[in-house]
Design a protein around this motif. Structure first.
Motif, PDB file in Angstrom:
ATOM      1  N   HIS A  15       0.836  -1.209   0.000  1.00 15.57           N
ATOM      2  CA  HIS A  15       0.000   0.000   0.000  1.00 15.57           C
ATOM      3  C   HIS A  15       0.870   1.258   0.000  1.00 15.57           C
ATOM      4  O   HIS A  15       0.587   2.224  -0.688  1.00 15.57           O
ATOM      5  CB  HIS A  15      -0.933  -0.025   1.199  1.00 15.57           C
ATOM      6  N   THR A  82      -8.837  11.094  -1.475  1.00 18.49           N
ATOM      7  CA  THR A  82      -9.516   9.855  -1.093  1.00 18.49           C
ATOM      8  C   THR A  82     -10.664  10.091  -0.107  1.00 18.49           C
ATOM      9  O   THR A  82     -11.599   9.307  -0.071  1.00 18.49           O
ATOM     10  CB  THR A  82      -8.522   8.845  -0.480  1.00 18.49           C
ATOM     11  N   ARG A  83     -10.615  11.152   0.635  1.00 20.36           N
ATOM     12  CA  ARG A  83     -11.710  11.441   1.584  1.00 20.36           C
ATOM     13  C   ARG A  83     -12.845  12.225   0.929  1.00 20.36           C
ATOM     14  O   ARG A  83     -13.934  12.291   1.471  1.00 20.36           O
ATOM     15  CB  ARG A  83     -11.176  12.223   2.780  1.00 20.36           C
ATOM     16  N   THR A  86     -15.928   8.829  -3.222  1.00 16.78           N
ATOM     17  CA  THR A  86     -16.250   7.464  -2.799  1.00 16.78           C
ATOM     18  C   THR A  86     -15.180   6.526  -3.347  1.00 16.78           C
ATOM     19  O   THR A  86     -14.423   6.885  -4.259  1.00 16.78           O
ATOM     20  CB  THR A  86     -17.625   7.024  -3.325  1.00 16.78           C
ATOM     21  N   GLU A  87     -15.134   5.322  -2.825  1.00 15.31           N
ATOM     22  CA  GLU A  87     -14.153   4.333  -3.290  1.00 15.31           C
ATOM     23  C   GLU A  87     -14.366   4.035  -4.771  1.00 15.31           C
ATOM     24  O   GLU A  87     -13.404   3.876  -5.524  1.00 15.31           O
ATOM     25  CB  GLU A  87     -14.247   3.052  -2.459  1.00 15.31           C
ATOM     26  N   ALA A  88     -15.617   3.965  -5.200  1.00 11.04           N
ATOM     27  CA  ALA A  88     -15.899   3.704  -6.616  1.00 11.04           C
ATOM     28  C   ALA A  88     -15.393   4.848  -7.494  1.00 11.04           C
ATOM     29  O   ALA A  88     -14.843   4.611  -8.577  1.00 11.04           O
ATOM     30  CB  ALA A  88     -17.398   3.504  -6.824  1.00 11.04           C
ATOM     31  N   GLN A  89     -15.559   6.082  -7.041  1.00 14.91           N
ATOM     32  CA  GLN A  89     -15.057   7.232  -7.799  1.00 14.91           C
ATOM     33  C   GLN A  89     -13.536   7.237  -7.860  1.00 14.91           C
ATOM     34  O   GLN A  89     -12.952   7.523  -8.904  1.00 14.91           O
ATOM     35  CB  GLN A  89     -15.561   8.542  -7.177  1.00 14.91           C
ATOM     36  N   VAL A  90     -12.888   6.904  -6.756  1.00 22.47           N
ATOM     37  CA  VAL A  90     -11.428   6.844  -6.728  1.00 22.47           C
ATOM     38  C   VAL A  90     -10.931   5.771  -7.692  1.00 22.47           C
ATOM     39  O   VAL A  90      -9.977   5.992  -8.444  1.00 22.47           O
ATOM     40  CB  VAL A  90     -10.910   6.580  -5.289  1.00 22.47           C
ATOM     41  N   ASN A  91     -11.589   4.618  -7.702  1.00 24.36           N
ATOM     42  CA  ASN A  91     -11.196   3.549  -8.615  1.00 24.36           C
ATOM     43  C   ASN A  91     -11.377   3.963 -10.072  1.00 24.36           C
ATOM     44  O   ASN A  91     -10.543   3.656 -10.923  1.00 24.36           O
ATOM     45  CB  ASN A  91     -11.981   2.269  -8.324  1.00 24.36           C
ATOM     46  N   ARG A 146      -2.470  -1.881  -6.585  1.00 19.40           N
ATOM     47  CA  ARG A 146      -3.804  -1.403  -6.193  1.00 19.40           C
ATOM     48  C   ARG A 146      -4.811  -2.559  -6.239  1.00 19.40           C
ATOM     49  O   ARG A 146      -5.639  -2.706  -5.345  1.00 19.40           O
ATOM     50  CB  ARG A 146      -4.244  -0.260  -7.097  1.00 19.40           C
ATOM     51  N   LEU A 150      -7.014  -3.928  -3.118  1.00 19.02           N
ATOM     52  CA  LEU A 150      -8.474  -3.911  -3.144  1.00 19.02           C
ATOM     53  C   LEU A 150      -9.056  -5.310  -2.971  1.00 19.02           C
ATOM     54  O   LEU A 150     -10.124  -5.468  -2.364  1.00 19.02           O
ATOM     55  CB  LEU A 150      -8.987  -3.275  -4.444  1.00 19.02           C
ATOM     56  N   GLU A 153      -8.988  -6.245   0.764  1.00 19.06           N
ATOM     57  CA  GLU A 153      -9.904  -5.512   1.673  1.00 19.06           C
ATOM     58  C   GLU A 153     -11.286  -6.113   1.691  1.00 19.06           C
ATOM     59  O   GLU A 153     -11.770  -6.752   0.868  1.00 19.06           O
ATOM     60  CB  GLU A 153      -9.985  -4.038   1.256  1.00 19.06           C
TER      61      GLU A 153
END
Length: 153
Positions: A15, A82-83, A86-91, A146, A150, A153
């Motif tokens: 990471h 990242t904050r 959303t996780e989907a947007q970051v991906n 990455r 993922l 997690e």
């Protein structure tokens, strides 16, 4: 500061490496695109495009430069935002940045290997696309790290 906080949380080594590579690649791509606004890089880049025989050279110049800047900004947004996403947007941002940068690097390899383009107008003034291939490998390594993270997690 950001890296210290990140490492202090006990993040896995993969990471941390992913984090570092994302930042380095984002900054490098942003810088590579921005430097083409200034001489002698502007002329060198225009000459590369013209001599390589790419279709629509004016559009290719804008697309190449804009693509490098965009990919760099997307990678930095992934790193720093990242904050805010959303996780989907970051991906989605990460995948878009990597695919865009890889496409640019494929065109860069074509330009490097074009016999009409002299080494004098290429980065590092060498015909073999060494830097381009290294950047591609680092992009693929970052995407792989990455993906590992993922899946864990």
């Amino acid at each position: 500061m950001l890296l210290f906080r990140f490492c202090h949380r006990g993040a896995a080594l993969t990471h941390v490496v992913e984090f570092l590579l994302t930042g380095v690649l984002g900054a490098f791509l942003l810088m590579a695109g921005m430097v083409k606004f200034f001489e002698p890089f502007r002329t060198m880049f225009a000459t590369q495009i013209e001599l390589s025989g790419l279709p629509f050279p004016a559009l290719a110049r804008v697309a190449g430069q804009g693509g490098e800047i965009s990919a760099g900004l997307l990678l930095l947004a992934v790193l720093l935002g990242t904050r805010k996403f959303t996780e989907a947007q970051v991906n989605t941002l990460f995948t878009s940045a990597v695919l865009l940068a890889l496409a640019i690097m494929v065109v860069a390899i074509f330009v490097h290997l074009s016999p009409a383009v002299p080494a004098a107008v290429l980065p590092l003034q060498t015909k073999p696309p060494v830097l381009t291939v290294v950047i591609m490998l680092l992009l693929l390594l970052t995407a792989y790290l990455r993906r590992i993270r993922l899946r864990a997690e």
